[in-house]
Design an enzyme around this catalytic site. Structure first.
Site, PDB file in Angstrom:
ATOM      1  N   ASP A  13       0.885  -1.169   0.000  1.00 35.35           N
ATOM      2  CA  ASP A  13       0.000   0.000   0.000  1.00 35.35           C
ATOM      3  C   ASP A  13       0.919   1.213   0.000  1.00 35.35           C
ATOM      4  OD1 ASP A  13      -1.550   2.222   0.662  1.00 35.35           O
ATOM      5  OD2 ASP A  13      -2.884   1.083   1.956  1.00 35.35           O
ATOM      6  N   ASN A  22       2.817   2.951 -10.625  1.00 34.15           N
ATOM      7  CA  ASN A  22       1.596   2.984 -11.435  1.00 34.15           C
ATOM      8  C   ASN A  22       0.336   3.265 -10.610  1.00 34.15           C
ATOM      9  OD1 ASN A  22      -0.186   1.839 -13.850  1.00 34.15           O
ATOM     10  ND2 ASN A  22      -0.769   0.714 -12.006  1.00 34.15           N
ATOM     11  N   TYR A  43      -6.740  15.938  -9.362  1.00 39.73           N
ATOM     12  CA  TYR A  43      -6.018  14.940 -10.162  1.00 39.73           C
ATOM     13  C   TYR A  43      -4.990  15.588 -11.096  1.00 39.73           C
ATOM     14  CZ  TYR A  43      -5.071  11.022 -13.300  1.00 39.73           C
ATOM     15  OH  TYR A  43      -4.450  10.064 -14.066  1.00 39.73           O
ATOM     16  N   LYS A  92      -0.755  15.102 -10.913  1.00 41.31           N
ATOM     17  CA  LYS A  92       0.119  14.583 -11.981  1.00 41.31           C
ATOM     18  C   LYS A  92       1.143  15.654 -12.406  1.00 41.31           C
ATOM     19  CE  LYS A  92      -1.583  10.371 -12.343  1.00 41.31           C
ATOM     20  NZ  LYS A  92      -0.864   9.206 -11.814  1.00 41.31           N
ATOM     21  N   THR A 144     -10.435   1.482 -18.205  1.00 42.16           N
ATOM     22  CA  THR A 144     -10.202   0.778 -16.934  1.00 42.16           C
ATOM     23  C   THR A 144     -11.265   1.226 -15.922  1.00 42.16           C
ATOM     24  OG1 THR A 144      -8.808   2.478 -15.956  1.00 42.16           O
ATOM     25  CG2 THR A 144      -7.668   0.802 -17.287  1.00 42.16           C
TER      26      THR A 144
END
Ligand SMILES: NC(=O)c1ccc[n+]([C@@H]2O[C@H](COP(=O)([O-])OP(=O)(O)OC[C@H]3O[C@@H](n4cnc5c(N)ncnc54)[C@H](OP(=O)(O)O)[C@@H]3O)[C@@H](O)[C@H]2O)c1
Length: 253
Positions: free
Chosen positions: A60, A87, A167, A171, A202
């Site tokens: 984790d 990832n 988000y 990144k 996904t």
């Protein structure tokens, strides 16, 4: 030739699973990082059934103890690491998508724990092992949505999408983190790059992506297998040109 050892975080599904599958098909031993043992063991089994030398590693990325134990286990089992693919990532923990002005700080903190702090924690824990490889490769799975150049260009398709903070900014932070590790490791055998999978089908986006998970894994695999004269400190992957059109190349910061 000695078998290369690759650790992929968040490898139990989606792009991470496909990355493990493809690196396994290249003959690497793939360490399947997963925070849930059952999901990790299922992925390990599926990868082994497909012919890969895959082993589940409990990991984790937000839990310092878990990260430490994973590094100790890899050290004990293999003594080094050749490839690290960071990832594991998420766009939202609360599952609520918000515009910039509606940002939940709780959700933003939770996203940063995984996408930003988790990457730094795992990288720092694994670096001593990576330094023992003759040609180590670190791949941080980023996104074009973290490109400040694209997001600030009103004529770019990304610049026309709804503005959200947590988000994309996570990144963008990851991109800078990538550059800073590449800078520190410039004179070593360790290359550090960011990968952009492109908009991929996904769970991450409720399967709205137009690229397959196998295609989404290709940039990570490409950067994980760079030759010694390959680049370090770039963001590379699927360059979206709108309407499902694009190709591979460098993503502007
Ligand atoms: N899909 C896209 O369109 C797209 C585009 C650009 C970039 N990306 C990036 O690609 C990466 C993979 O995304 P994906 O599409 O494959 O998403 P996904 O199918 O939702 O998989 C995410 C993976 O990350 C794991 N994870 C989440 N939190 C974790 C933690 N604290 N510790 C360890 N693992 C954790 C998940 O584990 P659980 O199963 O336990 O939740 C899962 O294995 C992410 O970094 C994402 O930001 C995706």
């Amino acid at each position: 030739m000695t078998t290369k050892i690759a650790l992929i975080t968040g490898a139990n599904k989606g792009i991470g699973f496909e990355t493990a599958r493809q690196l396994g098909a290249l003959g690497m031993t793939v360490l399947v990082g997963a925070r849930d043992e059952e999901r990790g063991r299922d992925a390990e089994r599926a990868l082994r059934d497909g012919g890969a030398d895959a082993r589940f590693v409990s990991l984790d990325v937000t839990d310092g103890k878990s990260v430490e134990l994973a590094a100790e286990w890899i050290d004990k089992e293999y003594g080094h690491l050749d490839v690290l693919v960071s990832n594991a990532g998420t766009a939202t923990v609360s599952r609520q998508r918000a515009t910039a002005s509606q940002t939940s700080l709780d959700d933003m903190r939770a996203v940063y724990e995984i996408n930003v702090f988790g990457v730094v924690a795992v990288t720092n824990a694994m670096l001593p092992l990576l330094r023992r490889s003759p040609a180590a490769r670190i791949v941080n799975v980023s996104s074009e949505v973290g490109s400040i150049a694209m997001q600030s260009d009103p004529s770019h398709p990304l610049g026309q999408m709804p503005a959200s903070v947590q988000y994309p900014s996570s990144k963008a932070a990851l991109n800078m983190i990538t550059v800073m590790y590449a800078k520190e490791l410039r004179d070593t055998q360790v290359k550090v790059n960011a990968a952009n999978p492109g908009f991929t089908d996904t769970d991450f986006n409720d399967h709205r992506g137009f690229r397959t998970a196998a295609g989404g894994a290709e940039p990570s695999v490409y950067l994980a297998t760079l030759p010694d004269d390959g680049p370090s400190g770039i963001h590379w992957g699927y360059v979206w040109a709108g309407e499902g059109e694009g190709g591979y190349g460098v993503i502007p910061w």
